[in-house]
Design a protein around this motif. Structure first.
Motif, PDB file in Angstrom:
ATOM      1  N   THR A 114      60.991  69.580  52.806  1.00 33.25           N
ATOM      2  CA  THR A 114      61.729  68.657  53.673  1.00 33.25           C
ATOM      3  C   THR A 114      61.567  67.221  53.199  1.00 33.25           C
ATOM      4  N   THR A 115      60.339  66.873  52.877  1.00 29.48           N
ATOM      5  CA  THR A 115      60.053  65.516  52.414  1.00 29.48           C
ATOM      6  C   THR A 115      60.834  65.208  51.140  1.00 29.48           C
ATOM      7  N   GLN A 119      62.415  68.315  61.939  1.00 33.57           N
ATOM      8  CA  GLN A 119      61.776  67.545  60.885  1.00 33.57           C
ATOM      9  C   GLN A 119      62.808  67.013  59.886  1.00 33.57           C
ATOM     10  N   GLU A 139      53.975  60.147  50.428  1.00 38.11           N
ATOM     11  CA  GLU A 139      54.726  60.648  51.567  1.00 38.11           C
ATOM     12  C   GLU A 139      55.940  59.792  51.906  1.00 38.11           C
TER      13      GLU A 139
HETATM   14  P1  GDP Z   1      57.906  71.776  53.911  1.00 38.34           P
HETATM   15  O1  GDP Z   1      57.299  72.711  54.910  1.00 38.34           O
HETATM   16  O2  GDP Z   1      57.929  72.380  52.558  1.00 38.34           O
HETATM   17  O3  GDP Z   1      59.227  71.250  54.321  1.00 38.34           O
HETATM   18  O4  GDP Z   1      56.889  70.557  53.764  1.00 38.34           O
HETATM   19  P2  GDP Z   1      56.970  69.068  54.331  1.00 38.34           P
HETATM   20  O5  GDP Z   1      58.072  68.316  53.681  1.00 38.34           O
HETATM   21  O6  GDP Z   1      56.945  69.108  55.793  1.00 38.34           O
HETATM   22  O7  GDP Z   1      55.607  68.484  53.773  1.00 38.34           O
HETATM   23  C1  GDP Z   1      54.337  68.957  54.176  1.00 38.34           C
HETATM   24  C2  GDP Z   1      53.353  67.795  54.169  1.00 38.34           C
HETATM   25  O8  GDP Z   1      53.179  67.327  52.838  1.00 38.34           O
HETATM   26  C3  GDP Z   1      53.822  66.594  54.970  1.00 38.34           C
HETATM   27  O9  GDP Z   1      52.704  66.060  55.654  1.00 38.34           O
HETATM   28  C4  GDP Z   1      54.309  65.606  53.922  1.00 38.34           C
HETATM   29  O10 GDP Z   1      54.194  64.283  54.315  1.00 38.34           O
HETATM   30  C5  GDP Z   1      53.393  65.926  52.766  1.00 38.34           C
HETATM   31  N1  GDP Z   1      53.976  65.590  51.457  1.00 38.34           N
HETATM   32  C6  GDP Z   1      55.155  65.994  50.926  1.00 38.34           C
HETATM   33  N2  GDP Z   1      55.323  65.512  49.686  1.00 38.34           N
HETATM   34  C7  GDP Z   1      54.228  64.778  49.393  1.00 38.34           C
HETATM   35  C8  GDP Z   1      53.773  64.032  48.244  1.00 38.34           C
HETATM   36  O11 GDP Z   1      54.439  63.938  47.190  1.00 38.34           O
HETATM   37  N3  GDP Z   1      52.562  63.419  48.351  1.00 38.34           N
HETATM   38  C9  GDP Z   1      51.796  63.511  49.473  1.00 38.34           C
HETATM   39  N4  GDP Z   1      50.615  62.888  49.478  1.00 38.34           N
HETATM   40  N5  GDP Z   1      52.176  64.205  50.548  1.00 38.34           N
HETATM   41  C10 GDP Z   1      53.378  64.833  50.524  1.00 38.34           C
END
Ligand code: GDP
Length: 301
Positions: A114-115, A146, A282
Protein backbone atom coordinates in the motif's frame (compact mmCIF):
# COMPACT_ATOMS: atom_id res chain seq x y z
CA UNK A 1 22.25 9.66 -4.01
CA UNK A 2 22.00 11.25 -0.58
CA UNK A 3 18.71 9.49 -0.04
CA UNK A 4 20.38 6.21 -0.91
CA UNK A 5 23.26 6.97 1.40
CA UNK A 6 20.99 7.84 4.31
CA UNK A 7 18.70 4.91 3.71
CA UNK A 8 21.51 2.42 3.51
CA UNK A 9 23.19 3.46 6.75
CA UNK A 10 22.43 0.23 8.57
CA UNK A 11 23.58 -1.95 5.72
CA UNK A 12 26.71 0.15 5.40
CA UNK A 13 27.49 -0.36 9.07
CA UNK A 14 26.85 -4.09 8.97
CA UNK A 15 28.61 -4.77 5.74
CA UNK A 16 30.90 -2.14 4.30
CA UNK A 17 32.39 -1.02 7.58
CA UNK A 18 33.17 -4.62 8.39
CA UNK A 19 34.82 -5.11 5.03
CA UNK A 20 36.83 -1.94 5.59
CA UNK A 21 37.83 -3.08 9.04
CA UNK A 22 38.90 -6.43 7.62
CA UNK A 23 41.01 -4.77 4.95
CA UNK A 24 42.73 -2.52 7.47
CA UNK A 25 43.33 -5.31 9.95
CA UNK A 26 44.46 -8.08 7.62
CA UNK A 27 46.30 -5.95 5.08
CA UNK A 28 47.29 -9.00 3.06
CA UNK A 29 45.06 -11.16 0.92
CA UNK A 30 45.27 -14.77 1.95
CA UNK A 31 42.97 -17.68 2.74
CA UNK A 32 42.01 -16.24 6.14
CA UNK A 33 41.10 -12.96 4.47
CA UNK A 34 38.73 -14.65 2.04
CA UNK A 35 37.16 -16.70 4.82
CA UNK A 36 36.38 -13.61 6.84
CA UNK A 37 35.10 -11.76 3.81
CA UNK A 38 32.80 -14.67 3.06
CA UNK A 39 31.41 -14.54 6.59
CA UNK A 40 30.73 -10.82 6.39
CA UNK A 41 28.93 -11.15 3.06
CA UNK A 42 26.78 -14.04 4.24
CA UNK A 43 26.01 -12.11 7.43
CA UNK A 44 24.75 -9.20 5.30
CA UNK A 45 22.29 -11.57 3.59
CA UNK A 46 24.01 -11.57 0.24
CA UNK A 47 23.07 -15.25 0.05
CA UNK A 48 25.34 -18.28 0.11
CA UNK A 49 25.29 -19.04 -3.63
CA UNK A 50 25.97 -15.47 -4.56
CA UNK A 51 28.75 -15.16 -2.00
CA UNK A 52 30.46 -18.32 -3.27
CA UNK A 53 30.42 -17.03 -6.84
CA UNK A 54 31.61 -13.63 -5.78
CA UNK A 55 34.50 -15.01 -3.73
CA UNK A 56 35.52 -17.27 -6.61
CA UNK A 57 35.56 -14.32 -8.96
CA UNK A 58 37.57 -12.26 -6.51
CA UNK A 59 40.10 -15.06 -6.12
CA UNK A 60 40.48 -15.28 -9.88
CA UNK A 61 40.89 -11.53 -10.17
CA UNK A 62 43.50 -11.45 -7.40
CA UNK A 63 45.47 -14.15 -9.17
CA UNK A 64 45.18 -12.54 -12.56
CA UNK A 65 46.22 -9.09 -11.40
CA UNK A 66 48.79 -10.47 -8.93
CA UNK A 67 47.27 -8.46 -6.10
CA UNK A 68 48.66 -8.87 -2.59
CA UNK A 69 47.41 -5.96 -0.58
CA UNK A 70 43.86 -6.07 0.72
CA UNK A 71 43.35 -2.37 0.03
CA UNK A 72 43.58 -3.04 -3.68
CA UNK A 73 40.69 -5.44 -3.46
CA UNK A 74 38.14 -2.86 -2.35
CA UNK A 75 37.62 -1.22 -5.77
CA UNK A 76 37.46 -4.66 -7.37
CA UNK A 77 34.80 -5.74 -4.90
CA UNK A 78 32.75 -2.61 -5.68
CA UNK A 79 33.12 -3.28 -9.38
CA UNK A 80 31.98 -6.89 -9.00
CA UNK A 81 29.01 -5.82 -6.90
CA UNK A 82 27.93 -3.29 -9.52
CA UNK A 83 28.22 -6.08 -12.08
CA UNK A 84 26.10 -8.40 -9.97
CA UNK A 85 23.48 -5.74 -9.37
CA UNK A 86 23.22 -4.48 -12.91
CA UNK A 87 20.25 -5.87 -14.77
CA UNK A 88 18.17 -5.46 -17.87
CA UNK A 89 15.14 -3.33 -17.29
CA UNK A 90 15.99 -1.92 -13.90
CA UNK A 91 14.54 1.49 -13.05
CA UNK A 92 12.41 1.96 -16.14
CA UNK A 93 8.75 1.03 -15.94
CA UNK A 94 7.01 -0.19 -19.05
CA UNK A 95 4.33 2.37 -19.85
CA UNK A 96 1.53 2.14 -22.40
CA UNK A 97 2.47 3.46 -25.84
CA UNK A 98 -0.76 5.35 -25.81
CA UNK A 99 -3.67 5.53 -23.41
CA UNK A 100 -3.76 4.14 -19.93
CA UNK A 101 -0.94 2.32 -18.14
CA UNK A 102 -2.07 -0.33 -15.66
CA UNK A 103 0.30 -1.49 -12.94
CA UNK A 104 -0.57 -4.39 -10.67
CA UNK A 105 1.02 -4.81 -7.24
CA UNK A 106 1.39 -8.23 -5.66
CA UNK A 107 3.05 -9.41 -2.47
CA UNK A 108 2.47 -10.77 0.99
CA UNK A 109 0.64 -8.65 3.61
CA UNK A 110 2.78 -6.19 5.47
CA UNK A 111 5.60 -5.92 2.95
CA UNK A 112 4.71 -2.33 2.10
CA UNK A 113 2.47 -2.73 -0.92
CA UNK A 114 0.00 0.00 0.00
CA UNK A 115 2.77 2.38 0.94
CA UNK A 116 4.57 1.74 -2.35
CA UNK A 117 1.36 2.37 -4.31
CA UNK A 118 0.94 5.66 -2.43
CA UNK A 119 4.52 6.69 -3.11
CA UNK A 120 4.27 5.84 -6.81
CA UNK A 121 0.95 7.66 -7.09
CA UNK A 122 2.70 10.71 -5.69
CA UNK A 123 5.60 10.31 -8.11
CA UNK A 124 3.35 10.01 -11.18
CA UNK A 125 1.16 12.86 -10.03
CA UNK A 126 4.12 15.15 -9.57
CA UNK A 127 5.10 14.32 -13.16
CA UNK A 128 1.75 15.75 -14.20
CA UNK A 129 0.01 12.43 -14.80
CA UNK A 130 -3.55 11.65 -13.84
CA UNK A 131 -3.49 8.76 -11.39
CA UNK A 132 -6.17 6.46 -9.99
CA UNK A 133 -5.96 3.68 -7.40
CA UNK A 134 -7.90 0.40 -7.35
CA UNK A 135 -8.52 -1.19 -3.94
CA UNK A 136 -8.18 -4.82 -5.00
CA UNK A 137 -7.33 -6.16 -1.55
CA UNK A 138 -10.88 -6.81 -0.43
CA UNK A 139 -9.76 -9.59 1.88
CA UNK A 140 -7.75 -7.96 4.64
CA UNK A 141 -9.80 -5.79 6.99
CA UNK A 142 -8.55 -2.24 6.81
CA UNK A 143 -6.72 -2.60 3.50
CA UNK A 144 -9.23 -0.46 1.60
CA UNK A 145 -9.21 2.27 4.25
CA UNK A 146 -5.46 2.30 4.26
CA UNK A 147 -5.34 2.79 0.52
CA UNK A 148 -7.90 5.58 0.87
CA UNK A 149 -5.69 7.33 3.40
CA UNK A 150 -2.93 7.32 0.80
CA UNK A 151 -5.38 8.44 -1.88
CA UNK A 152 -6.30 11.46 0.23
CA UNK A 153 -2.73 12.21 1.16
CA UNK A 154 -1.62 12.22 -2.47
CA UNK A 155 -4.87 13.64 -3.85
CA UNK A 156 -5.93 10.84 -6.19
CA UNK A 157 -9.19 8.96 -6.54
CA UNK A 158 -9.58 5.45 -5.11
CA UNK A 159 -12.03 2.97 -6.65
CA UNK A 160 -13.32 0.48 -4.07
CA UNK A 161 -16.04 -1.87 -3.00
CA UNK A 162 -16.75 -3.37 0.39
CA UNK A 163 -14.60 -5.88 2.24
CA UNK A 164 -15.25 -9.34 0.82
CA UNK A 165 -16.16 -8.08 -2.65
CA UNK A 166 -14.78 -9.83 -5.71
CA UNK A 167 -11.42 -8.21 -6.48
CA UNK A 168 -11.92 -8.80 -10.20
CA UNK A 169 -15.15 -6.80 -10.00
CA UNK A 170 -13.28 -3.96 -8.30
CA UNK A 171 -10.73 -4.03 -11.11
CA UNK A 172 -13.47 -3.97 -13.73
CA UNK A 173 -15.02 -0.90 -12.07
CA UNK A 174 -11.65 0.74 -11.74
CA UNK A 175 -10.71 0.26 -15.40
CA UNK A 176 -14.10 1.63 -16.50
CA UNK A 177 -13.78 4.64 -14.23
CA UNK A 178 -10.20 5.22 -15.30
CA UNK A 179 -11.18 5.15 -18.98
CA UNK A 180 -14.02 7.59 -18.38
CA UNK A 181 -11.83 10.03 -16.53
CA UNK A 182 -8.88 9.79 -18.94
CA UNK A 183 -6.55 8.45 -16.31
CA UNK A 184 -2.91 8.01 -17.34
CA UNK A 185 -1.86 5.51 -14.69
CA UNK A 186 -4.04 3.03 -12.81
CA UNK A 187 -2.30 1.47 -9.80
CA UNK A 188 -3.97 -1.71 -8.55
CA UNK A 189 -3.61 -3.20 -5.09
CA UNK A 190 -4.24 -6.94 -4.65
CA UNK A 191 -4.67 -9.25 -1.67
CA UNK A 192 -1.55 -10.60 -0.05
CA UNK A 193 -2.74 -13.54 1.97
CA UNK A 194 -0.59 -16.59 1.52
CA UNK A 195 -2.58 -19.02 3.65
CA UNK A 196 -4.24 -20.29 0.53
CA UNK A 197 -1.74 -19.94 -2.24
CA UNK A 198 -3.79 -21.67 -4.92
CA UNK A 199 -6.75 -19.36 -4.29
CA UNK A 200 -4.56 -16.31 -4.37
CA UNK A 201 -3.01 -17.28 -7.69
CA UNK A 202 -6.44 -17.99 -9.12
CA UNK A 203 -7.64 -14.61 -7.93
CA UNK A 204 -4.66 -12.91 -9.53
CA UNK A 205 -5.34 -14.74 -12.78
CA UNK A 206 -8.92 -13.58 -12.79
CA UNK A 207 -7.82 -10.00 -12.17
CA UNK A 208 -5.39 -10.36 -15.07
CA UNK A 209 -8.08 -11.57 -17.41
CA UNK A 210 -10.48 -8.77 -16.49
CA UNK A 211 -7.83 -6.10 -16.97
CA UNK A 212 -6.63 -7.61 -20.23
CA UNK A 213 -10.14 -7.79 -21.64
CA UNK A 214 -10.62 -4.09 -21.00
CA UNK A 215 -7.12 -2.90 -21.88
CA UNK A 216 -5.45 -5.46 -24.19
CA UNK A 217 -1.88 -4.25 -23.58
CA UNK A 218 -2.35 -4.33 -19.78
CA UNK A 219 -1.14 -4.98 -17.16
CA UNK A 220 1.98 -3.16 -18.28
CA UNK A 221 3.83 -4.15 -15.15
CA UNK A 222 3.20 -6.63 -12.35
CA UNK A 223 5.37 -5.47 -9.49
CA UNK A 224 6.15 -7.84 -6.67
CA UNK A 225 6.77 -5.96 -3.45
CA UNK A 226 9.28 -7.52 -1.06
CA UNK A 227 10.29 -6.51 2.46
CA UNK A 228 14.08 -6.32 2.60
CA UNK A 229 14.09 -6.68 6.39
CA UNK A 230 12.99 -10.30 5.99
CA UNK A 231 16.24 -11.16 4.23
CA UNK A 232 16.28 -14.65 2.76
CA UNK A 233 12.49 -14.85 3.22
CA UNK A 234 12.09 -12.14 0.64
CA UNK A 235 14.05 -14.30 -1.76
CA UNK A 236 11.75 -17.29 -1.16
CA UNK A 237 8.69 -15.11 -1.66
CA UNK A 238 10.11 -13.85 -4.92
CA UNK A 239 10.63 -17.41 -6.10
CA UNK A 240 7.12 -18.37 -5.03
CA UNK A 241 5.35 -15.46 -6.70
CA UNK A 242 7.71 -15.12 -9.62
CA UNK A 243 6.87 -18.52 -11.04
CA UNK A 244 3.14 -18.23 -11.08
CA UNK A 245 1.90 -14.70 -11.18
CA UNK A 246 3.56 -13.13 -14.20
CA UNK A 247 5.72 -10.80 -12.14
CA UNK A 248 7.65 -8.36 -14.34
CA UNK A 249 9.61 -6.44 -11.73
CA UNK A 250 10.44 -6.03 -8.07
CA UNK A 251 10.16 -3.34 -5.45
CA UNK A 252 12.28 -3.80 -2.34
CA UNK A 253 10.94 -1.93 0.66
CA UNK A 254 12.29 -0.97 4.08
CA UNK A 255 15.93 -0.93 3.06
CA UNK A 256 16.28 1.94 5.53
CA UNK A 257 15.29 -0.25 8.44
CA UNK A 258 17.63 -3.13 7.81
CA UNK A 259 21.22 -4.23 7.88
CA UNK A 260 20.23 -6.89 5.37
CA UNK A 261 20.59 -4.70 2.30
CA UNK A 262 22.78 -7.41 0.84
CA UNK A 263 19.56 -9.20 -0.01
CA UNK A 264 19.30 -6.93 -3.05
CA UNK A 265 22.46 -8.56 -4.37
CA UNK A 266 21.13 -12.07 -3.72
CA UNK A 267 17.80 -11.31 -5.37
CA UNK A 268 19.45 -9.68 -8.34
CA UNK A 269 21.79 -12.61 -8.75
CA UNK A 270 19.38 -15.47 -8.22
CA UNK A 271 16.29 -14.19 -10.02
CA UNK A 272 16.03 -12.89 -13.49
CA UNK A 273 13.76 -10.03 -12.49
CA UNK A 274 14.54 -6.33 -12.72
CA UNK A 275 14.50 -4.25 -9.54
CA UNK A 276 12.45 -1.19 -10.34
CA UNK A 277 12.35 0.68 -7.04
CA UNK A 278 13.58 0.54 -3.49
CA UNK A 279 11.75 1.90 -0.45
CA UNK A 280 13.88 3.95 1.90
CA UNK A 281 11.34 5.17 4.44
CA UNK A 282 7.66 5.61 5.24
CA UNK A 283 7.12 9.01 3.67
CA UNK A 284 5.71 9.91 0.29
CA UNK A 285 8.99 10.56 -1.41
CA UNK A 286 10.99 7.78 0.20
CA UNK A 287 10.96 5.75 -3.00
CA UNK A 288 14.00 5.61 -5.26
CA UNK A 289 14.51 4.21 -8.70
CA UNK A 290 16.98 1.40 -8.40
CA UNK A 291 20.34 2.14 -9.94
CA UNK A 292 23.06 -0.42 -9.32
CA UNK A 293 25.94 2.03 -9.54
CA UNK A 294 24.30 4.56 -7.27
CA UNK A 295 23.48 1.78 -4.87
CA UNK A 296 27.03 0.49 -4.63
CA UNK A 297 28.47 4.01 -4.49
CA UNK A 298 26.11 4.86 -1.65
CA UNK A 299 27.35 1.78 0.16
CA UNK A 300 31.04 2.38 -0.29
CA UNK A 301 31.17 6.16 -0.40
P1 GDP B 1 1.00 -3.86 2.91
O1 GDP B 1 0.28 -4.73 3.89
O2 GDP B 1 1.90 -4.66 2.05
O3 GDP B 1 0.11 -2.97 2.14
O4 GDP B 1 2.01 -2.97 3.77
P2 GDP B 1 1.92 -1.43 4.19
O5 GDP B 1 2.06 -0.55 2.99
O6 GDP B 1 0.76 -1.22 5.05
O7 GDP B 1 3.26 -1.29 5.02
C1 GDP B 1 3.49 -1.98 6.23
C2 GDP B 1 4.35 -1.11 7.14
O8 GDP B 1 5.63 -0.93 6.56
C3 GDP B 1 3.79 0.29 7.35
O9 GDP B 1 4.00 0.64 8.70
C4 GDP B 1 4.64 1.17 6.44
O10 GDP B 1 4.76 2.47 6.90
C5 GDP B 1 5.96 0.45 6.48
N1 GDP B 1 6.79 0.69 5.28
C6 GDP B 1 6.46 0.49 3.98
N2 GDP B 1 7.49 0.78 3.18
C7 GDP B 1 8.52 1.17 3.96
C8 GDP B 1 9.88 1.58 3.74
O11 GDP B 1 10.39 1.65 2.60
N3 GDP B 1 10.62 1.89 4.84
C9 GDP B 1 10.11 1.81 6.10
N4 GDP B 1 10.92 2.12 7.12
N5 GDP B 1 8.86 1.42 6.35
C10 GDP B 1 8.06 1.11 5.30
Amino acid sequence: TNKFKEGLTKTRTAFVEKVEELITRRKKIDEAFFEELEEILIGADVGVNTVMNLIDELRAEVKKRKIESAAELQPILSEKLVGLLKGEGDKQLRMADSGMTVILFVGVNGVGKTTTIGKLAHKFKSEGKKVMLAAGDTFRAGAVEQLEVWGQRVGVEVIKQGTGADPAAVMFDAVQAAKQRNVDVLLCDTAGRLQNKANLMEELNKIFRVIQREVPSAPHEVLLVLDATTGQNALSQAKLFGEKSGVTGLVLTKLDGTAKGGIVIAIRNELNLPVKFVGLGEKMDDLQEFDSEQFVHALFA
